[in-house]
Scaffold this motif. Structure first.
Motif, PDB file in Angstrom:
ATOM      1  N   LEU A 208       0.858  -1.175   0.000  1.00 32.69           N
ATOM      2  CA  LEU A 208       0.000   0.000   0.000  1.00 32.69           C
ATOM      3  C   LEU A 208       0.902   1.235   0.000  1.00 32.69           C
ATOM      4  CD1 LEU A 208      -2.994   0.742   0.056  1.00 32.69           C
ATOM      5  CD2 LEU A 208      -2.850   0.866   2.549  1.00 32.69           C
ATOM      6  N   THR A 209       0.728   2.098  -0.975  1.00 29.89           N
ATOM      7  CA  THR A 209       1.659   3.191  -1.229  1.00 29.89           C
ATOM      8  C   THR A 209       0.929   4.536  -1.178  1.00 29.89           C
ATOM      9  OG1 THR A 209       2.939   1.735  -2.665  1.00 29.89           O
ATOM     10  CG2 THR A 209       3.320   4.096  -2.911  1.00 29.89           C
ATOM     11  N   MET A 210       1.572   5.533  -0.592  1.00 30.68           N
ATOM     12  CA  MET A 210       0.941   6.836  -0.448  1.00 30.68           C
ATOM     13  C   MET A 210       0.707   7.501  -1.811  1.00 30.68           C
ATOM     14  SD  MET A 210       3.588   9.847   0.515  1.00 30.68           S
ATOM     15  CE  MET A 210       3.614   9.503   2.259  1.00 30.68           C
ATOM     16  N   VAL A 211      -0.381   8.256  -1.906  1.00 32.45           N
ATOM     17  CA  VAL A 211      -0.685   9.002  -3.124  1.00 32.45           C
ATOM     18  C   VAL A 211      -0.459  10.499  -2.932  1.00 32.45           C
ATOM     19  CG1 VAL A 211      -2.348   7.290  -3.930  1.00 32.45           C
ATOM     20  CG2 VAL A 211      -3.143   9.194  -2.506  1.00 32.45           C
ATOM     21  N   LEU A 212      -0.236  10.934  -1.694  1.00 34.06           N
ATOM     22  CA  LEU A 212      -0.092  12.364  -1.429  1.00 34.06           C
ATOM     23  C   LEU A 212       1.097  12.956  -2.169  1.00 34.06           C
ATOM     24  CD1 LEU A 212      -0.751  15.003   0.006  1.00 34.06           C
ATOM     25  CD2 LEU A 212       0.565  14.173   1.983  1.00 34.06           C
ATOM     26  N   LEU A 213       2.243  12.314  -2.090  1.00 29.67           N
ATOM     27  CA  LEU A 213       3.433  12.891  -2.714  1.00 29.67           C
ATOM     28  C   LEU A 213       3.275  13.029  -4.232  1.00 29.67           C
ATOM     29  CD1 LEU A 213       7.095  12.123  -1.692  1.00 29.67           C
ATOM     30  CD2 LEU A 213       6.476  12.589  -4.054  1.00 29.67           C
ATOM     31  N   PRO A 214       2.833  11.971  -4.946  1.00 30.31           N
ATOM     32  CA  PRO A 214       2.598  12.155  -6.386  1.00 30.31           C
ATOM     33  C   PRO A 214       1.584  13.248  -6.703  1.00 30.31           C
ATOM     34  CG  PRO A 214       2.677   9.823  -5.848  1.00 30.31           C
ATOM     35  CD  PRO A 214       2.649  10.558  -4.558  1.00 30.31           C
ATOM     36  N   ARG A 215       0.548  13.366  -5.900  1.00 29.30           N
ATOM     37  CA  ARG A 215      -0.446  14.405  -6.138  1.00 29.30           C
ATOM     38  C   ARG A 215       0.147  15.796  -5.932  1.00 29.30           C
ATOM     39  NH1 ARG A 215      -5.677  11.517  -3.170  1.00 29.30           N
ATOM     40  NH2 ARG A 215      -6.462  10.448  -5.047  1.00 29.30           N
ATOM     41  N   LEU A 216       0.963  15.960  -4.907  1.00 31.78           N
ATOM     42  CA  LEU A 216       1.634  17.244  -4.687  1.00 31.78           C
ATOM     43  C   LEU A 216       2.507  17.600  -5.885  1.00 31.78           C
ATOM     44  CD1 LEU A 216       2.800  17.054  -0.951  1.00 31.78           C
ATOM     45  CD2 LEU A 216       1.244  18.751  -1.914  1.00 31.78           C
ATOM     46  N   ALA A 217       3.259  16.608  -6.356  1.00 30.24           N
ATOM     47  CA  ALA A 217       4.158  16.845  -7.483  1.00 30.24           C
ATOM     48  C   ALA A 217       3.377  17.197  -8.746  1.00 30.24           C
ATOM     49  CB  ALA A 217       5.030  15.615  -7.724  1.00 30.24           C
ATOM     50  N   ALA A 218       2.282  16.497  -9.002  1.00 25.25           N
ATOM     51  CA  ALA A 218       1.499  16.723 -10.210  1.00 25.25           C
ATOM     52  C   ALA A 218       0.815  18.085 -10.197  1.00 25.25           C
ATOM     53  CB  ALA A 218       0.462  15.612 -10.371  1.00 25.25           C
ATOM     54  N   ARG A 219       0.299  18.488  -9.052  1.00 22.90           N
ATOM     55  CA  ARG A 219      -0.487  19.723  -8.988  1.00 22.90           C
ATOM     56  C   ARG A 219       0.370  20.978  -8.861  1.00 22.90           C
ATOM     57  NH1 ARG A 219      -5.446  17.807  -4.918  1.00 22.90           N
ATOM     58  NH2 ARG A 219      -6.142  16.039  -6.213  1.00 22.90           N
ATOM     59  N   THR A 220       1.581  20.852  -8.329  1.00 20.17           N
ATOM     60  CA  THR A 220       2.421  22.033  -8.109  1.00 20.17           C
ATOM     61  C   THR A 220       3.556  22.163  -9.107  1.00 20.17           C
ATOM     62  OG1 THR A 220       3.930  20.898  -6.573  1.00 20.17           O
ATOM     63  CG2 THR A 220       1.939  21.892  -5.632  1.00 20.17           C
ATOM     64  N   GLY A 221       3.942  21.072  -9.767  1.00 22.30           N
ATOM     65  CA  GLY A 221       5.093  21.122 -10.656  1.00 22.30           C
ATOM     66  C   GLY A 221       6.414  21.206  -9.927  1.00 22.30           C
ATOM     67  N   ALA A 250       5.171  12.070 -11.195  1.00 20.09           N
ATOM     68  CA  ALA A 250       4.135  13.102 -11.184  1.00 20.09           C
ATOM     69  C   ALA A 250       3.010  12.796 -12.161  1.00 20.09           C
ATOM     70  CB  ALA A 250       4.751  14.461 -11.505  1.00 20.09           C
ATOM     71  N   ASP A 251       2.931  11.557 -12.626  1.00 25.32           N
ATOM     72  CA  ASP A 251       1.878  11.166 -13.568  1.00 25.32           C
ATOM     73  C   ASP A 251       0.510  11.266 -12.892  1.00 25.32           C
ATOM     74  OD1 ASP A 251       0.129   9.422 -15.336  1.00 25.32           O
ATOM     75  OD2 ASP A 251       2.058   9.171 -16.353  1.00 25.32           O
ATOM     76  N   THR A 252      -0.479  11.713 -13.634  1.00 22.15           N
ATOM     77  CA  THR A 252      -1.825  11.808 -13.056  1.00 22.15           C
ATOM     78  C   THR A 252      -2.476  10.444 -12.877  1.00 22.15           C
ATOM     79  OG1 THR A 252      -2.696  12.186 -15.291  1.00 22.15           O
ATOM     80  CG2 THR A 252      -2.242  14.129 -13.939  1.00 22.15           C
ATOM     81  N   ASP A 253      -1.930   9.424 -13.550  1.00 23.67           N
ATOM     82  CA  ASP A 253      -2.371   8.048 -13.321  1.00 23.67           C
ATOM     83  C   ASP A 253      -1.649   7.559 -12.066  1.00 23.67           C
ATOM     84  OD1 ASP A 253      -2.725   5.283 -13.240  1.00 23.67           O
ATOM     85  OD2 ASP A 253      -2.619   5.054 -15.412  1.00 23.67           O
ATOM     86  N   LEU A 254      -2.387   7.417 -10.974  1.00 16.35           N
ATOM     87  CA  LEU A 254      -1.750   7.118  -9.694  1.00 16.35           C
ATOM     88  C   LEU A 254      -1.071   5.757  -9.672  1.00 16.35           C
ATOM     89  CD1 LEU A 254      -4.324   8.592  -7.150  1.00 16.35           C
ATOM     90  CD2 LEU A 254      -2.049   9.457  -7.712  1.00 16.35           C
ATOM     91  N   SER A 255      -1.535   4.807 -10.470  1.00 16.72           N
ATOM     92  CA  SER A 255      -0.856   3.513 -10.513  1.00 16.72           C
ATOM     93  C   SER A 255       0.547   3.668 -11.082  1.00 16.72           C
ATOM     94  CB  SER A 255      -1.668   2.510 -11.339  1.00 16.72           C
ATOM     95  OG  SER A 255      -1.766   2.920 -12.694  1.00 16.72           O
ATOM     96  N   VAL A 256       0.698   4.524 -12.097  1.00 15.73           N
ATOM     97  CA  VAL A 256       2.009   4.814 -12.678  1.00 15.73           C
ATOM     98  C   VAL A 256       2.869   5.587 -11.680  1.00 15.73           C
ATOM     99  CG1 VAL A 256       3.232   6.065 -14.514  1.00 15.73           C
ATOM    100  CG2 VAL A 256       1.140   4.788 -15.041  1.00 15.73           C
ATOM    101  N   ALA A 257       2.278   6.600 -11.058  1.00 18.68           N
ATOM    102  CA  ALA A 257       3.018   7.466 -10.141  1.00 18.68           C
ATOM    103  C   ALA A 257       3.507   6.708  -8.911  1.00 18.68           C
ATOM    104  CB  ALA A 257       2.142   8.642  -9.722  1.00 18.68           C
ATOM    105  N   CYS A 258       2.649   5.855  -8.354  1.00 22.78           N
ATOM    106  CA  CYS A 258       3.042   5.126  -7.142  1.00 22.78           C
ATOM    107  C   CYS A 258       4.091   4.061  -7.439  1.00 22.78           C
ATOM    108  CB  CYS A 258       1.808   4.509  -6.483  1.00 22.78           C
ATOM    109  SG  CYS A 258       0.727   5.729  -5.701  1.00 22.78           S
ATOM    110  N   ARG A 259       4.026   3.480  -8.614  1.00 18.71           N
ATOM    111  CA  ARG A 259       5.069   2.540  -9.025  1.00 18.71           C
ATOM    112  C   ARG A 259       6.419   3.276  -9.092  1.00 18.71           C
ATOM    113  NH1 ARG A 259       5.407  -2.382 -11.949  1.00 18.71           N
ATOM    114  NH2 ARG A 259       3.127  -2.463 -12.004  1.00 18.71           N
ATOM    115  N   ALA A 260       6.412   4.479  -9.676  1.00 14.97           N
ATOM    116  CA  ALA A 260       7.632   5.273  -9.767  1.00 14.97           C
ATOM    117  C   ALA A 260       8.125   5.698  -8.388  1.00 14.97           C
ATOM    118  CB  ALA A 260       7.393   6.499 -10.645  1.00 14.97           C
TER     119      ALA A 260
END
Length: 293
Positions: A208-221, A250-260
């Motif tokens: 189980l992997t956090m989504v907060l960090l990818p979302r921060l990266a995607a929305r703020t650049g 920073a992909d908007t697809d969270l499955s891609v972002a969390c894998r990264a």
């Protein structure tokens, strides 16, 4: 601070007088004792190592388990050297920094910086180093003993980061800081609460992997850098590492972002494998059978 917390602070100051090499020797001994006593920490560590290094035979697994438990003990005792001295003196133990130019460039860009700091090496020393470079906010969960917060504020002193609670108002603070070109720190391998994460592979196992960090990266650049403080042998000090994030974080697809995201943690861990917090129950969740039972 409460009386008992004051005594703990004084004990840290006293132990901080010992050489780092001595503290590491004590810590390694504690780790071996924990292994001999078959503690819960040792059990969880053994399970995790079998999951992430399945090709090891019993002899190799036992040797690796011993090394990891020793480093786990070192991680606990070296904190006396970090918190028992003032922050600037603690930073004298940093012998080398790899990737500092990446951090300087990210700061200069003005787009904000997200430091992804796994449970690896000495993250308290890393905090000092980062905060000496720039003001920083870190996302955290309050300690179970509320009085410990007073101790943390005292020992971190002038190089203490702003502590932002992992809740709605705190997350909004992170967005605002990044939008203003600031720096925030997040533990990328912190297991999220049920319903707040995405399942992604971590060392070949679903976690189980956090989504907060990818979302921060995607929305703020903001620029994402992975960082940790590696413990050097024989108590020689520490080496700071800063590394670029894998493509796709920073992909908007969270499955891609969390894998990264997990790939970024893996790259850090492979540089100092035994210094990772392998006693963390990363491979458990409410919706599947725990391997730790």
């Amino acid at each position: 601070m409460r009386f008992d917390i004051t005594l703990l602070y004084l004990l840290l100051r006293l132990l901080g007088l010992l050489p780092l090499r001595a503290l590491h020797a004590i810590g390694a001994g504690i780790g071996r004792l924990s292994l001999a006593l078959r503690t819960g920490t040792a059990h969880t560590t053994a399970v995790n190592l079998k999951l992430v290094r399945p090709s090891l035979d019993e002899h190799a697994h036992a040797a690796l388990l011993r090394q990891v438990m020793e480093d786990s003990g070192r991680s606990a005792t070296e904190i006396a050297k970090i918190w028992g001295n003032d922050a600037e003196r603690a930073l004298d133990m940093v012998r080398e920094v790899r990737g500092e130019a990446l951090f300087d460039a990210a700061l200069a860009s003005g787009k904000g910086v997200i430091i992804a700091a796994p449970h690896l090496g000495c993250w308290e020393l890393l905090n000092y180093w980062l905060c000496r470079k720039t003001p920083m906010a870190i996302l955290y969960r309050p300690p179970r003993i509320a009085a410990i917060e007073g101790l943390l504020r005292k020992v971190r002193g002038a190089l203490a980061p702003e502590q932002v609670r992992a809740e709605g108002a705190g997350v909004r603070t992170l967005y605002k800081r990044l939008a203003a070109g600031g720096t925030v720190g997040i533990l990328p391998d912190q297991k999220p609460r049920a319903g707040e994460g995405e399942v992604a592979p971590f060392f070949g196992q679903n976690a189980l992997t956090m989504v907060l960090l990818p979302r921060l990266a995607a929305r703020t650049g903001a620029t994402v850098l992975f960082a940790f403080a590696e413990r050097l042998p024989r108590g020689e000090g520490f080496r700071i590492h800063l590394m670029p994030a894998p493509e796709g974080l920073a992909d908007t697809d969270l499955s891609v972002a969390c894998r990264a995201l997990n790939q970024g943690v893996e790259r850090c861990v492979e540089l100092a494998f035994t210094q990772y917090q392998w006693h963390y129950k990363r491979y458990s969740a409410d919706t599947w059978r725990s391997p730790y039972d």
